[in-house]
Design a protein around this motif. Structure first.
Motif, PDB file in Angstrom:
ATOM      1  N   LEU A  10      -1.838  -3.419  11.769  1.00  0.00           N
ATOM      2  CA  LEU A  10      -2.660  -2.812  10.726  1.00  0.00           C
ATOM      3  C   LEU A  10      -1.936  -1.604  10.136  1.00  0.00           C
ATOM      4  N   THR A  11      -2.005  -1.467   8.827  1.00  0.00           N
ATOM      5  CA  THR A  11      -1.410  -0.312   8.158  1.00  0.00           C
ATOM      6  C   THR A  11      -2.445   0.284   7.217  1.00  0.00           C
ATOM      7  N   ILE A  12      -2.511   1.633   7.162  1.00  0.00           N
ATOM      8  CA  ILE A  12      -3.382   2.287   6.187  1.00  0.00           C
ATOM      9  C   ILE A  12      -2.459   2.984   5.183  1.00  0.00           C
ATOM     10  N   ARG A  13      -2.604   2.604   3.930  1.00  0.00           N
ATOM     11  CA  ARG A  13      -1.721   3.177   2.910  1.00  0.00           C
ATOM     12  C   ARG A  13      -2.197   4.556   2.500  1.00  0.00           C
ATOM     13  N   LYS A  14      -1.343   5.187   1.657  1.00  0.00           N
ATOM     14  CA  LYS A  14      -1.666   6.534   1.158  1.00  0.00           C
ATOM     15  C   LYS A  14      -3.054   6.578   0.501  1.00  0.00           C
ATOM     16  N   ASN A  15      -3.355   5.496  -0.252  1.00  0.00           N
ATOM     17  CA  ASN A  15      -4.657   5.448  -0.948  1.00  0.00           C
ATOM     18  C   ASN A  15      -5.794   4.954  -0.041  1.00  0.00           C
TER      19      ASN A  15
END
Lengths: 642, 642
Positions: free
Chosen positions: A428-433
């Motif tokens: 899982l990755t959470i982006r800047k936005n």
């Protein structure tokens, strides 16, 4: 009888189970061999065993785990809903524990360790714990009138390095000896079982039957039981099968099971269900490979201390009472059928030796698998399953401990946590936005988050600034993924439109605190072991990650959250299921079995529960990554903290 | 059911037995635990089982063993007379086998060997095969959190010389360990069973129970079974019990029993009746000494090869087929209850090792008892029971063989022969005027002649000139004791007026020929062994006479007839029942048990059946004392032969 029973029809599997009225839906599911996620062992506390009632009469207990809208849709907890008439029950995707999913999810990893087993066992002389030797004995004459048994022993001594003093024979076998020798023209195959101080002739067959010598290596986990079938004469792994440990119904962790067994005088039941699981695995492997259980001459089990106790019927009660004593750390080889295991009638059961109450045979097996006893480099082995165990050392010394990490990395205690099965978010990755991208096991619609996904989630939450280094949500962020509920803040990872459960997958403030405590337990255990030897994280030259969770784990995430010490990724090696790997090595080479004993006896066990240094470390580690950021220079840089 | 059965009322014992019609009177007697002399095993050939029919309906076979006058008095053979209705049967004195007579007759001899056992076992370190060790274990603490089993092992290693590698534990015992340790404040007594390559913890008891450690040494003879009860912690013999081997009903010698077992697939029955005899002995000993069978932790059996096979349920069939192979010479220790022996549930059974098909554990036990393995002097051990075995050797070498002496020294095949029981003539002299003086066992009225009496008789017949050196009656002598019957000449030893049977006790020409053959078998076996080692009788420095027959034997008579070689009487030593003596030594000292193994493995076994030299010797020895009188200088002088 009939009207005291009801039928429960389960969907979508289309299985109907007849069960006594008053039993729970969970009981019915177990009876039908349908595994339902019930992490708490069926006492209504985990809320994982939600099923949907289609029709029929039930008696249910009030629970906070079912929301009003869920109740309207027919959701009930399987563990606390009694069957009072014929029912139709739907098992939703997220409540299912499907055996094929364990295999599907873990097969690649097993294959990896298979290759490893073959290469690693080369360290040892290939002489299986149970070995077959073909003998062409000289025909007796008046001048050579040695008795049958002594003639056989002489033949064995000429073909092996077993001494006469060490040879013993199973009594039923001895009785058949004269007949077999004569009917097979004095050409026989003997099956020799290694018993430590002695070598037992466990079978004699006419002719050359060396090919038919099989063994099973079993990783007896608290949650899953994994069995590998080996052709012992060829040294090859032939097949693999796995199942959930049926003791799950009596408690998710082994402490719960000890309590259950003690309170319900159910020690026998604990043994029976576990042995039944293993018998089932063996039977499946045997059938699928056109063998018979008679061909299985040995089983090597690697389990934690409590599983080892249950397996052989030893009372583990004292393990949970100070000063935390097992009944036995090492159990000499015994006849498998003595514990109800269905293999060759004279086949032997070997249990890999435990080190202490909370470091078991799975860990000595793991240390054997990585040949820690030969390691020149300072090595750290971390095995995270339902429990987390840590070994530090090299060829000269070894220390170990168990980290009370809790089962949060297996999804327990985490609102959308799940085991590593199909549909579980593993990356899982959470982006800047604040957008979230993820990958599920088998690329199926998301059903929850498993351990590796949870680590990624925590690391990404802190990297993206959704939480601060204490783990608290930053309420000021500009995203409607962060929302407030009656139970506090939560962050939406996957919208219900994308999930198989049709509910949002979220992470709550409580989840984050649970994960923090778990990772802190592991880090502080590592750190305590290091300190006890006057060392620091940068002394670690090799870091082995073992366990079901190992292969999918993102090392960077684990370091970012401060679960693993700040070491270079090049030092980290995934080693898969080292518990079963070590068991296989022992099965194929009796010297490896002996090395496991040496390893277990050489390991110094640290009990952390009463260790002040550990408690201090634990408090400092309840922070992302740690109160002392200097211990994590690469994370300081990553998070731009100074 | 009832009318298919009949009642047989035996007198003078006053025992009534109900038995199926068509069974024999002998069957009924066995069922009532009444032993009747039936040397041939019940096939009507020995004629020893004469009983008197008082009343009732029978079906009888014609026999030459009953004279017309006997038939008129109601004599029938118990073995070949079928019960067809209710009977009254009188067992005459000479047909009785009374258990109390074995004991009465042999007790003084046992006492002798008791003293010997105590002194002889001093050669060895006193460490019983099953030993009890009292341990006060340190209480566990957080700093000493060794598991229960390992704590126990550590305690054992500190108190004994047992190494950790050798220790094993019985599984049921391990299960009870945590409970016993805690309920007895960590003060326990462990029972350690020696198993050769390993030492097994067979019991754990709270507190100090070292006193309660008992064992039984058993001489498993073809005819009698003798058991000694020992307190193992004190090294004392407490009590003795003996019985007839119940297999007698299936044959007097073991070859008959092998045939019976093979023809009737009765191997199990052979084992059962023998084990039942031993159980009965153990139970009697235990009860009389206020113990329980639980106190008996070990049984050591010394038996010939066939008895050892029957005892543990091994098929002895190949022993009587060329090349005469036992199934096993040495059987590792096993759990006694595996063969149905009723002692402590985890108690062990040890069988002393056999040398070959016809030299068994009773002989290695005997060689142990006289410490042949340490003998500086050239020693000859002769053990005459139902069979005769001979060992020659010293500390450097040992050779042995079995002499086919036949059972004539036990009274079988001799018209007035009887076992060494009350009333049997054990000593006898024939004066110049052919008058006979004699002594019976227990000074009771004479009922027959036992082995030692028969030797005296033969020696005196030749000394007094009643027979010549070929064994033939000298018809010209002036005595009405020599008379002619339909079956040839016979010599009256005791007039019917003095006998308990009211019949003359005689020795016939056929008896003399039988005795000659028996003594010739023994002498030629000795002589063959000596020759095979390039030696002569005068090289013998010690001659040990063992066996029931030994103590009463007149050495001079034995030399005069040429059964023993012509050695000085000072070299001869009676050693009694060395079979049970060696078993006791093994029970009290595991080193002695190991020495018995060494002895058995070092003995070279000569099979005489196919030995030409033996056959030549045998022919020459069928003479009184021998065709070559120069081999018996003292006899030449005695008989004034030149």
């Amino acid at each position: 009888m009939e009207n005291s029973h009801s039928k429960v029809h389960f969907f979508p599997v289309d299985v109907t189970v007849e069960i006594e009225k008053g039993k729970t839906i969970l009981d019915a599911a177990y009876k039908g061999d349908l595994f339902i996620n019930a992490l708490c062992g069926g006492d209504g506390t985990c809320g994982k065993c939600k099923v949907i009632l289609g029709s029929g009469m039930i008696e249910s207990m009030p629970t906070t785990h079912i929301s009003v809208s869920e109740a309207q849709k027919g959701f009930v907890l399987a563990c606390s809903t009694k069957v009072m008439g014929n029912l139709e029950v739907i098992i939703p995707e997220e409540s299912k524990l499907d055996k094929s999913q364990i295999l599907a999810g873990e097969f690649p990893q097993f294959s990896g360790s298979l290759a490893a087993a073959t290469s690693r066992v080369e360290h040892f002389r290939r002489e299986p714990l149970v070995n077959k030797v073909y003998l062409e004995l000289p025909q007796p004459t008046l001048d050579d009138s040695m008795a049958d048994y002594e003639r056989l022993c002489r033949g064995i001594m000429m073909k092996t390095d077993v001494s006469l003093e060490k040879l013993t024979i199973n009594f039923d076998v001895l009785k058949c000896l004269p007949g077999i020798l004569r009917s097979s023209d004095w050409k026989v195959t003997v099956t020799l079982g290694y018993r430590g101080s002695s070598v037992e002739i466990i079978e004699i067959q006419g002719g050359d039957t060396r090919e038919g010598n099989y063994g099973v290596a079993v990783d007896v986990g608290t949650t899953t039981v994994v069995a590998h079938l080996l052709n012992l004469s060829r040294g090859e792994t032939i097949d693999i099968e796995a199942t959930y440990n049926s003791q799950i119904k009596y408690g998710d962790d082994y402490i719960q099971r000890i309590i259950y067994a003690a309170e319900n005088t159910a020690m026998d039941i604990m043994q029976e269900v576990l042995i039944e699981d293993i018998n089932h695995l063996v039977f499946t492997l045997v059938k699928r490979n056109h063998l018979t259980i008679h061909d299985i001459n040995a089983v090597v089990c690697a389990g934690n201390t409590v599983m080892t106790h249950f397996l052989i019927g030893l009372d583990p009660t004292n393990i949970r009472k100070e000063p935390y004593l097992p009944a036995a750390s090492f159990v000499p080889p015994l006849r498998a059928h003595e514990v109800g295991m269905k293999i060759n009638n004279n086949g032997l059961l070997y249990n890999l030796p435990c080190v202490g109450a909370y470091v078991g045979g799975d860990i000595s097996s793991g240390a054997l698998a990585i040949r820690l006893d030969k390691a020149e480099m300072l090595s750290l082995l971390i095995d995270i399953g339902t429990n987390g165990e840590i070994v530090l050392g090299n060829k000269d010394w070894m220390v170990c401990c168990s980290a009370s990490a809790g089962p949060s990395f297996e999804g327990s205690g985490i609102s959308c946590g799940t085991r590593a099965a199909k549909g579980a978010i593993e990356k899982l990755t959470i982006r800047k936005n604040y957008d979230v991208s993820y990958k599920t096991i088998g690329d199926a619609p998301a059903s929850g988050i498993c351990g590796s996904g949870l680590l990624d989630c925590l690391a990404n939450l802190v990297r993206s600034g959704v939480i601060d280094r204490t783990g608290n949500f930053q309420k000021g962020i500009n995203s409607d993924r962060l929302r407030r509920t009656d139970n506090g803040y939560e962050f939406i990872l996957v919208d219900r439109s994308e999930t198989s459960t049709k509910r949002d997958i979220v992470i709550t403030q409580a989840d984050i605190q649970n994960l923090l405590r778990s990772k802190a337990a592991i880090y502080s255990a590592i750190s305590t072991l290091l300190e006890s030897m006057g060392m620091e994280p940068n002394n670690i030259e090799q870091l082995y990650l073992a366990g079901g969770f190992g292969n999918y784990l993102d090392v960077r995430s684990a370091i970012t959250i401060g679960m693993l010490p700040d070491v270079s990724a090049s030092k980290v090696q995934f080693v898969g299921n080292t518990s079963v790997l070590g068991a296989k090595m022992a099965l194929l080479a009796k010297d490896a079995y002996e090395v496991a004993r040496v390893i277990a006896s050489r390991m110094t066990y640290f009990d952390l529960m009463c260790n002040n240094k550990y408690m201090e470390e634990y408090v400092s580690a309840n922070f992302l990554p740690h109160t002392d950021i200097e211990k994590f220079p690469s994370v300081a840089e990553e998070l731009m903290v100074s």
